[in-house]
Design a protein around this motif. Structure first.
Motif, mmCIF file in Angstrom:
data_model
loop_
_atom_site.group_PDB
_atom_site.id
_atom_site.type_symbol
_atom_site.label_atom_id
_atom_site.label_comp_id
_atom_site.label_asym_id
_atom_site.label_seq_id
_atom_site.Cartn_x
_atom_site.Cartn_y
_atom_site.Cartn_z
ATOM 1 N N GLY A 47 0.856 -1.193 0.000
ATOM 2 C CA GLY A 47 0.000 0.000 0.000
ATOM 3 C C GLY A 47 0.883 1.230 0.000
ATOM 4 N N SER A 48 0.294 2.400 -0.072
ATOM 5 C CA SER A 48 1.097 3.626 -0.105
ATOM 6 C C SER A 48 1.211 4.229 1.298
ATOM 7 C CB SER A 48 0.498 4.625 -1.106
ATOM 8 O OG SER A 48 -0.623 5.255 -0.541
ATOM 9 N N GLY A 49 1.813 5.400 1.373
ATOM 10 C CA GLY A 49 1.992 6.068 2.665
ATOM 11 C C GLY A 49 0.669 6.351 3.362
ATOM 12 N N THR A 50 -0.364 6.589 2.586
ATOM 13 C CA THR A 50 -1.678 6.868 3.179
ATOM 14 C C THR A 50 -2.182 5.643 3.932
ATOM 15 O OG1 THR A 50 -2.063 8.377 1.358
ATOM 16 C CG2 THR A 50 -3.982 7.791 2.679
ATOM 17 N N LEU A 51 -1.863 4.452 3.423
ATOM 18 C CA LEU A 51 -2.238 3.232 4.153
ATOM 19 C C LEU A 51 -1.480 3.165 5.482
ATOM 20 C CD1 LEU A 51 -3.749 0.455 4.296
ATOM 21 C CD2 LEU A 51 -1.597 -0.530 3.505
ATOM 22 N N ALA A 52 -0.223 3.589 5.467
ATOM 23 C CA ALA A 52 0.542 3.582 6.728
ATOM 24 C C ALA A 52 -0.141 4.505 7.743
ATOM 25 C CB ALA A 52 1.983 4.011 6.476
ATOM 26 N N ASP A 102 6.050 6.759 19.387
ATOM 27 C CA ASP A 102 5.378 5.450 19.434
ATOM 28 C C ASP A 102 5.208 4.813 18.072
ATOM 29 O OD1 ASP A 102 4.858 5.000 22.252
ATOM 30 O OD2 ASP A 102 3.786 6.900 22.110
ATOM 31 N N VAL A 103 4.783 5.593 17.089
ATOM 32 C CA VAL A 103 4.679 5.061 15.729
ATOM 33 C C VAL A 103 5.412 6.015 14.803
ATOM 34 C CG1 VAL A 103 3.123 4.428 13.836
ATOM 35 C CG2 VAL A 103 2.408 4.024 16.200
ATOM 36 N N VAL A 104 6.337 5.481 14.015
ATOM 37 C CA VAL A 104 6.979 6.280 12.966
ATOM 38 C C VAL A 104 6.704 5.543 11.663
ATOM 39 C CG1 VAL A 104 9.118 7.227 12.049
ATOM 40 C CG2 VAL A 104 8.751 7.177 14.527
ATOM 41 N N LEU A 105 6.026 6.229 10.762
ATOM 42 C CA LEU A 105 5.578 5.561 9.532
ATOM 43 C C LEU A 105 6.157 6.251 8.307
ATOM 44 C CD1 LEU A 105 3.125 7.415 8.029
ATOM 45 C CD2 LEU A 105 2.001 6.827 10.180
ATOM 46 N N THR A 106 6.301 5.441 7.241
ATOM 47 C CA THR A 106 6.720 6.021 5.969
ATOM 48 C C THR A 106 6.204 5.155 4.825
ATOM 49 O OG1 THR A 106 8.593 6.965 4.744
ATOM 50 C CG2 THR A 106 9.004 4.885 5.848
ATOM 51 N N ALA A 107 6.633 5.504 3.633
ATOM 52 C CA ALA A 107 6.289 4.741 2.436
ATOM 53 C C ALA A 107 7.598 4.433 1.720
ATOM 54 C CB ALA A 107 5.361 5.569 1.551
ATOM 55 N N SER A 108 7.540 3.502 0.783
ATOM 56 C CA SER A 108 8.786 3.034 0.154
ATOM 57 C C SER A 108 9.414 4.052 -0.796
ATOM 58 C CB SER A 108 8.505 1.731 -0.600
ATOM 59 O OG SER A 108 7.346 1.841 -1.406
ATOM 60 N N GLN A 109 8.606 4.983 -1.333
ATOM 61 C CA GLN A 109 9.066 5.713 -2.521
ATOM 62 C C GLN A 109 9.883 6.975 -2.260
ATOM 63 O OE1 GLN A 109 5.919 5.751 -1.407
ATOM 64 N NE2 GLN A 109 4.852 7.657 -1.813
ATOM 65 N N LYS A 110 10.060 7.354 -1.013
ATOM 66 C CA LYS A 110 10.788 8.607 -0.815
ATOM 67 C C LYS A 110 12.229 8.311 -0.380
ATOM 68 C CE LYS A 110 7.309 12.090 -0.957
ATOM 69 N NZ LYS A 110 5.960 11.477 -0.845
ATOM 70 N N ALA A 111 12.645 8.712 0.825
ATOM 71 C CA ALA A 111 14.071 8.557 1.166
ATOM 72 C C ALA A 111 14.482 7.092 1.329
ATOM 73 C CB ALA A 111 14.403 9.356 2.417
ATOM 74 N N ILE A 112 13.523 6.182 1.397
ATOM 75 C CA ILE A 112 13.844 4.753 1.444
ATOM 76 C C ILE A 112 14.345 4.291 0.062
ATOM 77 C CG2 ILE A 112 12.806 2.438 1.698
ATOM 78 C CD1 ILE A 112 13.105 3.678 4.428
ATOM 79 N N GLY A 113 13.874 4.947 -0.990
ATOM 80 C CA GLY A 113 14.459 4.716 -2.313
ATOM 81 C C GLY A 113 14.001 3.468 -3.046
ATOM 82 N N VAL A 114 12.756 3.088 -2.834
ATOM 83 C CA VAL A 114 12.168 1.910 -3.502
ATOM 84 C C VAL A 114 10.986 2.434 -4.322
ATOM 85 C CG1 VAL A 114 10.832 -0.189 -2.934
ATOM 86 C CG2 VAL A 114 12.945 0.283 -1.706
ATOM 87 N N PRO A 115 10.562 1.750 -5.394
ATOM 88 C CA PRO A 115 9.351 2.225 -6.081
ATOM 89 C C PRO A 115 8.149 2.305 -5.131
ATOM 90 C CG PRO A 115 10.484 0.586 -7.407
ATOM 91 C CD PRO A 115 11.177 0.605 -6.071
ATOM 92 N N PRO A 116 7.124 3.063 -5.491
ATOM 93 C CA PRO A 116 5.943 3.202 -4.625
ATOM 94 C C PRO A 116 5.254 1.857 -4.416
ATOM 95 C CG PRO A 116 5.804 4.698 -6.515
ATOM 96 C CD PRO A 116 6.999 3.827 -6.738
ATOM 97 N N GLY A 117 4.602 1.696 -3.266
ATOM 98 C CA GLY A 117 3.789 0.499 -3.071
ATOM 99 C C GLY A 117 3.926 -0.193 -1.727
ATOM 100 N N LEU A 118 4.848 0.278 -0.878
ATOM 101 C CA LEU A 118 4.928 -0.316 0.457
ATOM 102 C C LEU A 118 4.644 0.731 1.526
ATOM 103 C CD1 LEU A 118 8.111 -2.606 0.311
ATOM 104 C CD2 LEU A 118 5.713 -3.310 0.150
#
Ligand code: PMP
Length: 343
Positions: free
Chosen positions: A17-22, A138-154
């Protein structure tokens, strides 16, 4: 993930899912109907939490910074002193304004007032400094496509044991089936033991990419990576200032290091400038915040960015500005960036 988030006892979640899912996952699991939540908003993504959390029955109060300003923590302290909040959210870097919030202070306030903190780190994790456990987040969330450097989708989250313990005592069922931590905890435990297990089909191609990227991030070293982002952020902001453009963040101290948000100079508009910059070789994003959408643009410089990428981008911006008739001394932006990159 535990090393990158600096949360040795945290529980990671990797969902398709995307960052919004996180964000949704954090909201669905932490909120029960009637809970009071304080949202600290520095832009569009902070505002998104208000809408999102209210759908799970939260009573949401928002402290909203004027566009370009960061959160006034004295106002937050006053709100916390008078309200019985269970949860507080903040956006570390709001991508719509390029404003960074003091995540350390945010975490400390959460602990001081004994409430849970959720940090949206979509535009910061693995770029801006974060010490999840030390800072009490307590919760730190992100998505794959930004500074993590993976295509969008996690959608990626690390959750503290403290919050998992409170989650285990919920009175009501998590209202989001897919995002329920109860469904995913056994799966995450199996992944760590390399044992097959199933709840929902994982995005296996992205998980493989994530494995590679997390390895690259750790090989660079977290402190080195934060310092590189600080240097790139400063270089980009100096370059933009040297070309005579203003910026959305109202002070350098709270400007993000992962992206820069320059204002268009007088007489130049987005539809004029952005295609010209693109022609010169760099693809930049337009404005996003509804109050100032047509007045600024955005330059991402997070993740696997190298000095040459930044210099080529500043060069392309110079070419675009020149083609639009903006007057400046050619090379000043590139030179300002170089002087920071050379240290
Ligand atoms: N939060 C922030 C700070 C973001 O920048 C974004 C996306 N730009 C999101 C949340 C939402 O992430 P996504 O678009 O991956 O759903």
């Amino acid at each position: 993930m535990r090393e990158i988030w600096a949360a040795p006892s945290g529980q990671p979640f990797v969902l398709a899912g995307s960052g919004t899912l996180a964000m949704d996952c954090a909201g669905a699991n932490l909120v029960e109907p009637g809970d009071r939540v304080l949202v600290l908003s520095t832009g569009v993504f902070g505002d998104r939490f208000e809408d999102l959390l209210s759908r799970y029955g939260a009573e949401v109060d928002v402290i909203r910074a004027p566009v370009g300003e960061t959160i006034d923590f004295e106002a937050v302290e006053a709100a916390l002193a008078s309200g019985d909040y269970k949860l507080m959210t903040a956006t570390h870097v709001d991508t719509s304004t390029g404003v960074r919030v003091d995540a350390k202070r945010f975490g400390a306030l959460g602990r001081e007032h004994d409430l849970f903190t959720v940090l949206d780190g979509v535009c910061s994790v693995a770029g801006e400094e974060i010490k999840q456990e030390e800072w009490g987040l307590d919760v730190v969330l992100t998505a794959s496509q930004k500074a993590i450097g993976v295509p969008p989708g996690l959608a990626l989250l690390v959750v503290s044991q403290r919050v998992l313990c409170a989650w285990g005592k919920r009175q009501t069922r998590v209202a989001n089936y897919y995002a329920d931590w109860g469904k995913w905890l056994p799966i995450m435990a199996s992944y760590e033991k390399r044992v097959p297990s199933y709840f929902g089909t994982p995005a296996v191609n992205l998980v493989c990419a994530l494995d590679v990227s997390l390895g690259q991030i750790l090989a660079e070293g977290m402190e080195e990576r934060f310092e590189r982002h600080r240097r790139f952020g400063r270089a980009c902001r100096r370059a933009i200032a040297a070309l005579g453009l203003g910026q959305v963040p109202t002070a350098d101290e709270h400007a993000a290091n992962t992206l820069t948000a320059p204002r268009y100079p007088k007489g130049v508009s987005g539809p004029d400038l952005l295609p010209r910059i693109r022609e010169a070789g760099a693809i930049l994003a337009g404005g996003l915040h509804p109050e100032i959408r047509s007045k600024y643009f955005r330059i991402g410089h997070m993740g696997a960015t190298r000095p040459g990428d930044l210099l080529a981008t500043v060069g392309a911006i110079e070419a675009g500005l020149h083609a639009c008739g903006h007057s400046f001394e050619p090379g000043r932006g590139v030179s300002a960036a170089q002087s920071i990159l050379f240290g």
